[in-house]
Design a protein around this motif. Structure first.
Motif, mmCIF file in Angstrom:
data_model
loop_
_atom_site.group_PDB
_atom_site.id
_atom_site.type_symbol
_atom_site.label_atom_id
_atom_site.label_comp_id
_atom_site.label_asym_id
_atom_site.label_seq_id
_atom_site.Cartn_x
_atom_site.Cartn_y
_atom_site.Cartn_z
ATOM 1 N N UNK A 166 0.814 -1.213 0.000
ATOM 2 C CA UNK A 166 0.000 0.000 0.000
ATOM 3 C C UNK A 166 0.849 1.265 0.000
ATOM 4 N N UNK A 167 1.997 1.222 0.668
ATOM 5 C CA UNK A 167 2.886 2.391 0.621
ATOM 6 C C UNK A 167 3.408 2.599 -0.802
ATOM 7 N N UNK A 168 3.774 1.512 -1.472
ATOM 8 C CA UNK A 168 4.228 1.605 -2.864
ATOM 9 C C UNK A 168 3.094 2.094 -3.770
ATOM 10 N N UNK A 169 1.889 1.584 -3.515
ATOM 11 C CA UNK A 169 0.718 1.963 -4.311
ATOM 12 C C UNK A 169 0.467 3.469 -4.234
ATOM 13 N N UNK A 170 0.440 4.004 -3.020
ATOM 14 C CA UNK A 170 0.151 5.431 -2.866
ATOM 15 C C UNK A 170 1.326 6.306 -3.289
ATOM 16 N N UNK A 171 2.537 5.753 -3.232
ATOM 17 C CA UNK A 171 3.700 6.497 -3.738
ATOM 18 C C UNK A 171 3.587 6.674 -5.256
ATOM 19 N N UNK A 172 3.263 5.583 -5.963
ATOM 20 C CA UNK A 172 3.123 5.658 -7.424
ATOM 21 C C UNK A 172 1.938 6.541 -7.801
ATOM 22 N N UNK A 173 0.864 6.442 -7.013
ATOM 23 C CA UNK A 173 -0.383 7.145 -7.329
ATOM 24 C C UNK A 173 -0.213 8.658 -7.378
ATOM 25 N N UNK A 174 0.747 9.193 -6.614
ATOM 26 C CA UNK A 174 0.923 10.642 -6.591
ATOM 27 C C UNK A 174 1.496 11.190 -7.894
ATOM 28 N N UNK A 175 2.022 10.288 -8.749
ATOM 29 C CA UNK A 175 2.611 10.734 -10.019
ATOM 30 C C UNK A 175 1.642 10.607 -11.201
ATOM 31 N N UNK A 176 0.450 10.103 -10.971
ATOM 32 C CA UNK A 176 -0.478 9.897 -12.080
ATOM 33 C C UNK A 176 -1.719 10.763 -11.907
ATOM 34 N N UNK A 177 -2.461 10.902 -12.999
ATOM 35 C CA UNK A 177 -3.663 11.740 -12.984
ATOM 36 C C UNK A 177 -4.731 11.118 -12.092
ATOM 37 N N UNK A 178 -5.632 11.969 -11.587
ATOM 38 C CA UNK A 178 -6.706 11.487 -10.719
ATOM 39 C C UNK A 178 -7.724 10.673 -11.526
ATOM 40 N N UNK A 179 -8.555 9.910 -10.808
ATOM 41 C CA UNK A 179 -9.487 8.997 -11.458
ATOM 42 C C UNK A 179 -10.502 9.720 -12.331
#
Length: 644
Positions: free
Chosen positions: A599-612
């Protein structure tokens, strides 16, 4: 004509498209295969055995496995490792790991193919202009190719087929010319020479890593099935294979005419050309290499789009630059591929150095395809003995290629495995996080909230939030809703609306499904719309939702006129507002170690991509993104004392 016959139909245009789209990678392999098999002194055992291995690899691996067998495993006309996975994933959760490894290895291959193809073509200029710096030219061509992607390839694509027809014709003619100089090379059709090389030549088995380069593009035949159809692929392959085999035999004929000498950096492919034709041949080879690169880039975009809809990749922005079915552009992947290709060119500099990195990753893709294909054969009730024979034969062939390719690891093979490993990690994190979030999302029955929704809608003491309020819900059952949505409507800030809409998107295992279903939860007050979209369909939820509303209005199933008294008299349509619930990691968590890392990796990657909301194609002017905490497991005990 029904879909099945249309998929198998053969046409001149279809054959040309097949030549232009799917044979770029395998079609440019004569540029570097024989150079890789015979790097030093020209030995007859090496030449005859190497060409025999190439001929039988193309026959067993490409013709039998892919053209005759794998093309039958189509998912409503679509092919590729993720399409095959979608067909068999219900047979076991472990198959997701197989698909992830295969898909990641195929993407890693897409980083190596453009550099090696373009470098091999451009290095032919050294025959005419010794000392010419090829690296800047290669980087310039690759950079130009990637910059053109955002415009789509519809116009350029129309020229691909004729250019590749010229390329394969050139391969065949040059091959015949080479064979005439040493007709005995035709003996290489005898598989004994392949056996003799592998068993009796010192280090012969390890040459399989170089031989394998002749079939690296076989996976593209399957991946691009939807663009061409199996009928066109099978017919065009007869022509393509004939030209490839002729050219390999021709290179063998030239090599035998130089028996005992050192190859010394010369490329047998260009040695077949008369001097007056060399510049023309290099230009055609460069065009063919660009087309091969384009095919891999387009295939990578398609692969990423499929992975997104199978919850194996972050929901990055997808663009559709033209109206051509299936053509798309993924800006983030385009940038990553460009940087990767330039990095490969700068690190290896020469095509012969890139050969060490090439092939190792794609052997993994082919092995994963074999595993998934065995499951597909089981689903078709093929006798277990036949499936066992298939797995034994191709497990042995591809396992041998994999082992032989491992010798490349310290010489550059680690690059493709490193790229593939990073991609596998991202895919694993994204899929595992999806299941963790789904497990921990709390759903409640919607029935107890219907009356409160109606009362809230009629409560004029609360200011109206929107005329039409639309929530995206992940609840698969129409009778359920996320508790977070209920919290958002009633507690976070009471959201009064005339009509509440709950929209759910279900991604199907079929590629191009486009269906919807409307459930009336409360007449004139609450509706649920379920979209069933194929894993290759663009997620334009804003557009699809508007079309559904128009259909409901035409059928007089709903009145979307504003309920403000002054606006209602003017028959003004009410406003629509979307609410997207975006999860963030709560600090109130007591993690299991693995889930914590995931989950830490998931949210780390998520900050670099566009929102849903951008991924779903929602109009940003009418979207409210609400942050909600994702609590994996609340901390059970808090050591807190009251002091007086």
């Amino acid at each position: 004509m029904d879909a099945k016959n249309q998929h198998s139909a053969i046409s001149t245009a279809g054959l040309l498209i097949a030549l232009g789209i799917i044979y770029g990678d395998i079609g440019t392999s004569p540029l570097y295969v024989m150079k890789a098999i015979v790097p030093g002194q020209i030995d007859p055992l090496l030449v005859y055995g190497g060409i025999s291995c190439v001929i039988w690899t193309l026959t067993l691996q490409t013709t039998v496995k892919y053209v005759l067998l794998t093309l039958n495993a189509d998912n409503n006309g679509e092919g590729g490792i993720f399409s095959l996975y979608a067909l068999v994933r219900r047979r076991g959760a472990w198959l997701s790991a197989v698909a992830i490894i295969g898909g990641a290895a195929l993407l890693a291959d897409g980083v190596i193919t453009p550099p090696i193809s373009v470098s091999s073509a451009i290095e032919g200029l050294e025959t005419l202009y010794p000392g010419i710096p090829t690296v800047p030219i290669v980087i310039g061509i690759i950079a130009g190719l990637f910059l053109l992607q955002s415009f789509g390839t519809q116009i350029v694509g129309k020229a691909f087929g004729p250019i590749m027809f010229v390329w394969f014709g050139m391969l065949g003619v040059l091959g015949v010319n080479g064979v005439m100089h040493h007709p005995e090379i035709l003996k290489a059709f005898n598989p004994y020479y392949a056996y003799n090389l592998l068993v009796n030549y010192p280090g012969g088995f390890w040459l399989l890593g170089a031989v394998f380069l002749c079939t690296t593009g076989a996976e593209a035949l399957y991946s691009d099935l939807g663009h061409c159809g199996k009928g066109n692929i099978r017919i065009s392959w007869v022509f393509v294979k004939s030209c490839l085999v002729l050219n390999y035999l021709g290179q063998g004929g030239w090599l035998m005419s130089q028996q005992g000498q050192q190859l010394a950096g010369r490329n047998p492919f260009y040695e077949l050309m008369p001097e007056w034709f060399l510049l023309i041949g290099i230009c055609v080879a460069t065009l063919a290499a660009v087309i091969a690169s384009q095919a891999l880039i387009t295939g990578s975009f398609t692969l990423v789009a499929e992975a997104i809809r199978l919850n194996m990749w972050p929901k990055v922005k997808l663009n559709y630059p033209t109206d051509v079915k299936g053509q798309l552009f993924v800006p983030s992947m385009n940038r990553l591929l460009l940087l990767g290709c330039i990095g490969v060119v700068l690190y290896f500099r020469r095509s012969e150095n890139m050969e060490a990195a090439y092939g190792l990753a794609i052997t993994l893709t082919m092995l994963m395809t074999t595993i998934l294909l065995s499951q597909w054969l089981r689903s078709k009730r093929v006798p277990l003995a036949v499936i066992g024979l298939f797995v034994l034969v191709y497990g042995t062939i591809e396992g041998s290629f994999l082992v032989a390719n491992l010798i490349k690891f310290p010489h550059g093979g680690w690059v493709s495995l490193l790229i593939g490993g990073i991609l596998v990690s991202v895919m694993y994190v994204w899929l595992r996080a999806y299941y963790i979030k789904r497990r921990l999302t709390e759903f409640v029955k919607i029935d107890p909230y219907i009356e409160p929704l109606k009362e809230l809608s009629a409560d004029e003491s609360i200011s109206k939030y929107a005329t039409h309020l639309v929530f995206l819900t992940s609840a698969e059952r129409p009778s359920e809703i996320e508790s977070k949505i209920i919290y958002s409507i009633f507690q976070k800030r009471p959201k009064r609306a005339d009509i509440y809409w709950f929209v759910h998107v279900d991604t199907t295992d079929e590629p191009y499904t486009m269906e919807y279903k409307v459930t009336e939860l409360a007449p004139d007050d609450a509706f649920r719309i379920t979209f069933r979209l194929g894993f290759r369909v663009e997620q334009k939820i804003n557009l699809y939702f508007r079309k559904v509303i128009e259909e409901l209005v035409r059928n007089k199933e709903v009145d979307i006129t504003s309920r403000y008294e002054s606006l209602s008299k003017q028959h003004v349509t009410g406003d629509f507002r979307f609410v997207v619930m975006e999860k963030y990691l709560s600090v109130e968590n007591d993690f299991p170690t693995v889930e914590k890392i995931v989950m830490q990796a998931y949210f780390y990657i998520k900050q670099f991509i566009a929102s849903e909301d951008k991924y779903f194609g929602l109009d940003t002017s009418s979207v409210k993104v609400e942050k909600v905490p994702l609590v994996i497991s609340p901390v059970r005990e808090v050591a807190l004392e009251r002091t007086f």
